[in-house]
Design a protein around this motif. Sequence first.
Motif, short mmCIF file in Angstrom:
data_model
loop_
_atom_site.label_atom_id
_atom_site.label_comp_id
_atom_site.label_asym_id
_atom_site.label_seq_id
_atom_site.Cartn_x
_atom_site.Cartn_y
_atom_site.Cartn_z
N LEU A 56 0.93 -0.95 0.17
CA LEU A 56 -0.01 0.42 0.11
C LEU A 56 0.93 1.64 -0.10
O LEU A 56 0.73 2.41 -0.67
N GLY A 57 2.33 1.30 0.64
CA GLY A 57 2.97 2.41 0.21
C GLY A 57 4.21 2.57 -0.10
O GLY A 57 3.27 4.02 -0.91
N ARG A 58 4.39 1.51 -1.05
CA ARG A 58 3.71 1.79 -2.28
C ARG A 58 3.36 1.92 -3.89
O ARG A 58 3.49 2.97 -4.72
N GLN A 59 1.89 1.60 -3.68
CA GLN A 59 0.88 2.22 -4.05
C GLN A 59 0.46 4.03 -4.24
O GLN A 59 0.13 4.46 -4.94
N MET A 60 1.18 4.09 -2.74
CA MET A 60 1.16 5.74 -2.45
C MET A 60 1.48 6.26 -3.47
O MET A 60 1.79 7.21 -4.41
N GLN A 61 3.55 6.09 -2.87
CA GLN A 61 4.30 6.53 -4.11
C GLN A 61 3.64 6.32 -5.86
O GLN A 61 4.04 7.54 -5.88
N ASP A 62 2.75 5.60 -5.76
CA ASP A 62 3.12 5.43 -7.27
C ASP A 62 1.77 6.03 -8.19
O ASP A 62 2.23 6.74 -8.74
N ILE A 63 1.01 5.81 -7.82
CA ILE A 63 -0.14 6.90 -7.80
C ILE A 63 0.41 8.36 -7.76
O ILE A 63 0.00 9.51 -8.77
N GLU A 64 1.13 8.99 -6.27
CA GLU A 64 1.55 9.88 -6.34
C GLU A 64 2.59 10.94 -7.28
O GLU A 64 2.46 12.03 -8.09
N GLN A 65 3.21 9.57 -8.18
CA GLN A 65 3.98 9.40 -9.01
C GLN A 65 3.41 9.51 -10.45
O GLN A 65 4.01 11.06 -11.55
N LEU A 66 2.73 8.47 -10.77
CA LEU A 66 1.92 9.43 -11.70
C LEU A 66 1.00 10.30 -11.88
O LEU A 66 0.93 10.88 -12.78
N ALA A 67 0.41 11.14 -10.87
CA ALA A 67 0.17 11.80 -11.13
C ALA A 67 0.58 13.67 -11.44
O ALA A 67 0.58 14.61 -12.47
N ALA A 68 1.65 13.15 -10.44
CA ALA A 68 3.31 14.34 -10.93
C ALA A 68 3.36 14.28 -13.12
O ALA A 68 3.52 14.73 -13.13
N SER A 69 3.12 13.09 -13.29
CA SER A 69 4.33 12.52 -15.04
C SER A 69 2.95 13.26 -15.78
O SER A 69 3.31 13.78 -16.73
N VAL A 70 1.28 13.09 -14.91
CA VAL A 70 0.47 13.49 -16.60
C VAL A 70 -0.38 14.62 -16.15
O VAL A 70 -0.82 15.14 -17.46
N ARG A 71 -0.29 14.89 -14.59
CA ARG A 71 -1.21 16.28 -14.57
C ARG A 71 -1.43 17.23 -15.75
O ARG A 71 -2.13 17.40 -15.60
N GLY A 72 -0.06 17.59 -14.91
CA GLY A 72 0.00 19.35 -15.92
C GLY A 72 -0.29 19.26 -17.55
O GLY A 72 -1.17 19.63 -17.93
N PRO A 73 0.42 18.31 -18.11
CA PRO A 73 0.20 18.41 -19.85
C PRO A 73 -0.93 17.69 -19.84
O PRO A 73 -1.53 19.08 -20.67
N HIS A 74 -1.72 17.15 -18.79
CA HIS A 74 -3.11 16.72 -19.66
C HIS A 74 -4.18 17.93 -19.26
O HIS A 74 -4.84 17.83 -20.05
N LEU A 75 -4.25 18.36 -18.30
CA LEU A 75 -5.13 19.22 -17.73
C LEU A 75 -4.87 21.23 -18.29
O LEU A 75 -5.93 21.37 -18.69
N ALA A 76 -3.72 20.86 -19.42
CA ALA A 76 -3.65 22.00 -20.04
C ALA A 76 -4.80 21.30 -21.12
O ALA A 76 -4.99 23.50 -21.84
N GLN A 77 -3.71 20.52 -21.28
CA GLN A 77 -4.28 19.81 -22.93
C GLN A 77 -5.92 20.11 -22.82
O GLN A 77 -7.09 20.73 -23.56
N ILE A 78 -6.74 20.07 -21.41
CA ILE A 78 -7.57 19.99 -21.12
C ILE A 78 -9.09 21.22 -21.13
O ILE A 78 -9.88 22.12 -21.44
N SER A 79 -8.04 22.41 -20.47
CA SER A 79 -8.60 23.49 -20.41
C SER A 79 -8.34 24.39 -22.17
O SER A 79 -9.25 24.60 -22.16
N ALA A 80 -7.43 24.39 -22.76
CA ALA A 80 -7.56 24.73 -23.59
C ALA A 80 -8.68 24.23 -24.77
O ALA A 80 -9.61 24.78 -25.15
N LEU A 81 -9.20 22.68 -24.76
CA LEU A 81 -10.33 22.12 -25.51
C LEU A 81 -11.84 22.87 -25.07
O LEU A 81 -12.59 22.96 -25.39
N GLU A 82 -11.67 22.84 -23.82
CA GLU A 82 -13.14 23.14 -22.89
C GLU A 82 -13.02 24.71 -23.39
O GLU A 82 -14.49 25.36 -23.58
#
Length: 400
Positions: A56-82
């Motif tokens: 579970l500790g590793r899962q928390m680390q994984d999801i935090e790393q996943l968020a850091a990796s994809v959040r910025g570019p995706h939200l920027a793209q979604i904002s432009a499309l919205e």
Amino acid sequence: MIKITPPLDLFDDIHSAETNPAGDGVARLKVQKTAQGKLSPAQQRFNKLLTRVDNLGRQMQDIEQLAASVRGPHLAQISALERAIAQAQAQMLLFLHERLQRKGLSAAQQKSVRGLVQSLLLAAQPEMDEAQWTALHAQYFPPEVQEQQAQERQEAKQQVLDAVAEFLGRPLDLDGINNVDSPQELLKAMMRQMQADREAEQERQAARRAERPPKARQRKAEQHALDAKAALRAIYRQLASALHPDRETDPKERERKSALMSQANAANARGDLVTLLRLQLQAEQVDEAHIARMADEKLAALSLLLKEQVAVLEHEVAEAEMRLSGELGVMVNATMKEAVLTVHLQRLQQEMAHTAEGMQQDLERVRDDAELKRWLREQAALARQQEREEDMLMRFGEFY
């Protein structure tokens, strides 16, 4: 909710390739089998819970790393499309409004266009001049329309209240939710109230149980809880004695122990047994065989602490999954690979881009009156289909 994920610097320090070639986060803490025989049930349970905490500790680390990796570019793209969609909605709104000022539409078609303008007004507001939007809103939502909408909201609200009262078998306490008009917000407010009612009832039941003489099983459970707290306190005190920085004369060693002591204090405050055990190993207070020599009663107490840690971590992982899913607009789980999540995000972006493109095509199309009338028929058919699907979903929910 307090975070109990092990600190990354401690995790990396303890599990370096030199000290832990296998890379297993809890390998040194587990009870190892000996030549004399199998592990006892208490030892097996301790090992199983250690593994669960580590995963579970590793899962928390994984999801935090996943968020850091994809959040910025995706939200920027979604904002432009919205924004592109909102701009297309604003353009369609203005065109339909202008078309209503000219002849050539039947009464039914005019009613359909007015309905579309009303539905577009709120969506298009961010992309419109404030004065222009205010004037259009006053035109399409005169007092009689607003009064009718308020009545419809009140009827929808009463339907939700009646359904909940039927489900509960009693009228719902309306304190705090009388001013909520949206059925969705009303439902959320009532769910919160029902949860508070459940918690209050659980507290009343717990109080009644506390007044009864404890049974043997209850006394045993309470003793286990006390043993668990005592075990955690004993481990922390041993660490505090060994790591206290004020007893060090060497500046570097004092700094190192100060950092470790800070981690021990935080772990003790949140009941993080695994971090305290790792710190004991790092401080060389115990070795890998130490836990294997513990009596089953002591291991049972430690396992109770691990069980509590598992429950908190499971909640944290579920919370992180829900939070990131809401941010990204797609379902996310902690075990998802970045490549898989990227595919889902790209699909969402493509769907939104397709929507924006389709709206631009509609704008070109409706400039021809014959196409506008065909488009209005298509919109009416889509609205009826959506209404049927929503009705089916509601019936399906009632059935279950």
